[in-house]
Design an enzyme around this catalytic site. Structure first.
Site, PDB file in Angstrom:
ATOM      1  N   GLY A 159      -3.459 -11.699  -0.692  1.00 27.48           N
ATOM      2  CA  GLY A 159      -4.447 -11.350  -1.445  1.00 27.48           C
ATOM      3  C   GLY A 159      -4.869 -12.414  -2.606  1.00 27.48           C
ATOM      4  N   ASN A 162       0.728  -2.190  -3.433  1.00 28.20           N
ATOM      5  CA  ASN A 162       0.110  -2.778  -2.158  1.00 28.20           C
ATOM      6  C   ASN A 162       0.050  -1.875  -1.028  1.00 28.20           C
ATOM      7  OD1 ASN A 162      -0.258  -4.569   0.206  1.00 28.20           O
ATOM      8  ND2 ASN A 162       2.108  -4.637   0.610  1.00 28.20           N
TER       9      ASN A 162
END
Length: 523
Positions: free
Chosen positions: A50, A124
Site C-alpha cells: 500500500g 488488511n
C-alpha cells in the site's frame, strides 16, 4: 515487488494501474524497545502492499498517540515524528484503498472508543458485508461520534465502531463477539492502552504472521517484515484465530472454524519474493511457475528476459527449464515515483520509456521470450512489445506465469473492472494480436497451483475462475465507494436504486455477470 520508489512494478505506464493490494499491517508489543521505530521499519518492508497513506499508533500504558498522513512511509515519518510516539505497544499500517476513497480521513490506524479506553486498529483485506455491519452500528450506537461521523468511509471504521462495546465487556470479549459477524477477508491488528490484538478471517485469505523479539512479540502481514526488525518467525496467525498479547504473555482464542482459502495471487505477484506463505517461499514458487510455464509453452528463442521486477523469478525459472539463456534486456528507472513532475505531451507519448529502457545491444536481432506475472488491461504489454521491436528484436514471445485474469476480486485486491480486463472478452489468440506479440502463452491453473505446493481446496482462485469461496451480497452492497454513495431507496417495482439515480459503483456489473444461478459461483 516494490521498486526503489515504493511502487508496484506494474505501474510502468503513466496513468496505468496494475493490481494493487489493500494494505500492510504491523503490530509490536515490546517493553523497553523503540516500538515506533520498529513499526517504521516493519512498514517499510510492507510498502509494496500500500502506497497511499501510512500511520503508526503507540501506547505507553496510559494513552494512545497516533501519527498518520498521505504518502509513502519514508514521506510520512521522520525522526521527530517517530520520537513523538513513545510507548511499548504499537500498531502500524500502509494503505491502498479498496473500500473508501484515498483521503486523510481514511488513513489508518483508525481510532475509536471502547468500554474502558481507546482502540487503534489497522486492517488488511476487504469485508463483503459492510452494509450489514453498518446497520448494526446504527442499531447499537445511535449516538456514535467516532470516525464514521468525521468522514471516514472505510469498512475498517465500521469494525472500529463495533468494538466500542459496553461497560460489561472487555475489548477482548467484545472482539470475540464482533469477529464472527465479519465476512470477507480481514487481517486485523489492533490495540488498547495495555494490550495488542491480532485476528485473521476464517479463510485466511491474506497472510498474517507472528514473530518473537528478545523482549516482545511482533505480528505482520509478511515474514519479510519480521526479518527487517530482527524478529524470529514463530507461526502464522491461524484462520479464525484471535491472539492477545499483554503483560501476562500471549493467549489465543478461536472465534470461527478454519475454512482455508488463501489468495493464490499472493504467490503470483502481491507478496515480496523474500516472504514465506503457508510454509512455501514466494520466490521459489515464482521460479517454479516459470519452469512449468516453459514446459507448457515451449518456443525457439535466443534470450529470456523479465519485465522488471515482477517477472524476474519466473523468467529465471523459464530459462532454467528451457535451456534458453537468461538476460536483462530492460533497465528500469526505479526513481520515477508518485512525486514525478507531470511529463510533457512529447514525453508522455514515449509512455513506458519513462520507467523502462531497452538494452539495444542485448536485444537487437534476438528472438526474445518476455516473461511477466500477469496481464490486466494489456496496455503495458502492448507498449513493451512495441518498444522491443523498435529496439531491433527479431521476435517477441510473451509468456505469463499465471492464467488469464477474468474476474474482479472482492477480498482486498483492486483489479481493473471486469469490463477492462483484456482476457474477459478475448481468447488467447485475440489477446496476442492485441498486444502485438509473435506468440502468447499463459500458465495453466494446475501449473500455478502446483507451484504453490498448497492443496487446491486451500486456495482462493476467484480472479482466475470466478469461484468465490466467501459468499457475496448483491451488487448494491459491494464496491469501493459503498459508504460514499447516496442512501439506497426502493423503486416502484420494489428493486433497489440509489436515490439520485447513480450507478451502484465499480462492481455494479457483478450482479449481471455472476447471478445466483451461475454455475461458476460457489455457494
Amino acid at each position: 515487488m516494490a521498486g526503489g520508489d515504493g511502487l508496484l512494478s506494474h505501474d510502468l505506464l503513466p496513468g496505468e494501474k496494475g493490481p494493487q493490494d489493500a494494505c500492510g499491517v504491523f503490530g509490536v508489543w515490546a517493553p523497553g524497545e523503540e516500538v515506533a521505530k520498529l513499526s517504521y521499519f516493519g512498514l517499510y518492508a510492507l510498502q509494496h502492499r500500500g502506497q497511499e497513506s501510512a500511520g503508526i499508533a503507540t501506547s505507553d500504558g496510559s494513552k494512545i498517540l497516533i501519527y498518520k498522513d498521505m504518502g509513502l512511509v519514508s514521506q510520512v515519518f521522520n525522526e521527530n515524528a517517530l520520537n513523538s510516539l513513545p510507548g511499548h505497544i504499537a500498531v502500524g499500517h500502509t494503505r491502498y484503498s479498496t473500500t473508501g476513497a484515498s483521503s486523510w480521513q481514511n488513513a489508518q490506524p483508525t481510532l475509536g472508543r471502547t468500554s474502558s479506553g481507546t482502540v487503534a486498529l489497522g486492517h488488511n483485506g476487504n469485508l463483503t458485508n459492510t452494509a450489514e455491519l453498518m446497520d448494526l452500528v446504527h442499531e447499537r450506537y445511535p449516538e456514535l461520534d467516532g470516525e464514521l461521523t468525521r468522514g471516514n468511509t472505510t469498512d475498517t471504521a465500521v469494525v472500529t465502531a463495533l468494538l466500542t462495546g459496553d461497560l460489561d465487556h472487555t475489548l477482548e470479549a467484545t472482539a470475540l463477539e464482533v469477529l464472527p459477524r465479519l465476512r470477507g477477508a480481514f487481517c486485523l491488528v489492533f490495540m488498547d492502552e495495555h494490550t495488542l490484538y491480532a485476528a485473521r478471517d476464517p479463510q485466511g485469505v491474506r497472510p498474517l504472521v507472528l514473530g518473537r523479539l528478545e523482549r516482545g512479540w511482533v505480528v505482520a502481514s509478511e515474514t519479510a517484515a519480521l526479518d527487517i526488525v530482527g524478529a524470529s518467525f514463530v507461526r502464522e496467525v491461524e484462520p479464525g484465530e484471535l491472539i492477545v498479547i499483554d503483560e501476562n504473555g500471549l493467549r489465543s482464542s478461536r472465534f470461527a472454524t478454519e475454512k482455508r482459502a488463501g489468495c493464490v495471487f499472493e504467490y503470483v505477484y502481491l507478496a515480496r519474493p523474500d516472504t514465506t506463505i503457508a510454509g512455501r517461499g514466494v520466490y521459489e514458487a515464482r521460479v517454479e511457475m516459470g519452469r512449468q510455464l516453459a514446459r507448457e509453452h515451449e518456443v525457439e528463442a535466443d534470450l529470456v528476459i523479465p519485465t522488471p521486477e515482477s517477472g524476474t523469478p519466473a523468467a529465471i525459472g523459464y530459462a532454467q527449464a528451457s535451456g534458453i539463456p537468461f538476460g536483462q534486456g530492460l533497465v528500469k528507472n526505479s526513481y520515477v515515483g508518485r512525486t514525478f513532475i507531470q511529463p510533457s505531451q512529447t514525453i508522455r507519448q514515449r509512455g513506458i520509456k519513462l520507467k523502462l529502457n531497452p538494452l539495444k545491444e542485448v536485444i537487437k536481432g534476438k528472438r526474445l521470450v518476455v516473461v511477466d506475472d500477469s496481464i490486466v488491461r494489456g496496455n503495458t504489454q502492448r507498449a513493451l512489445v512495441s518498444m522491443l521491436r523498435e529496439a531491433g528484436a527479431a521476435e517477441v514471445h510473451v509468456r505469463i506465469s499465471s492464467p488469464p485474469i477474468t474476474w474482479p476480486c472482492f477480498y482486498g485486491i483492486d483489479f481493473a473492472s471486469r469490463a477492462e480486463l483484456i482476457a474477459t472478452g478475448l481468447g488467447v489468440e485475440e489477446v496476442r494480436q492485441s498486444i502485438g506479440a509473435d506468440s502468447l502463452g499463459y500458465l495453466s491453473e494446475d501449473g500455478m497451483i502446483g507451484a504453490t505446493e498448497q492443496p487446491r481446496e486451500r486456495l482462493c482462485t476467484a480472479c482466475f475462475t470466478g469461484k468465490y469461496p466467501i459468499e457475496l451480497p448483491d451488487a448494491h452492497h459491494l464496491g469501493k465507494n459503498l459508504l460514499e454513495r447516496p442512501a439506497v431507496a426502493a423503486t416502484d417495482d420494489g428493486s433497489d436504486a440509489t436515490s439520485d439515480g447513480c450507478e451502484p459503483g465499480p462492481d455494479a456489473e457483478y450482479e449481471r455477470l455472476v447471478s445466483y444461478g451461475d454455475p461458476g459461483r460457489q455457494e
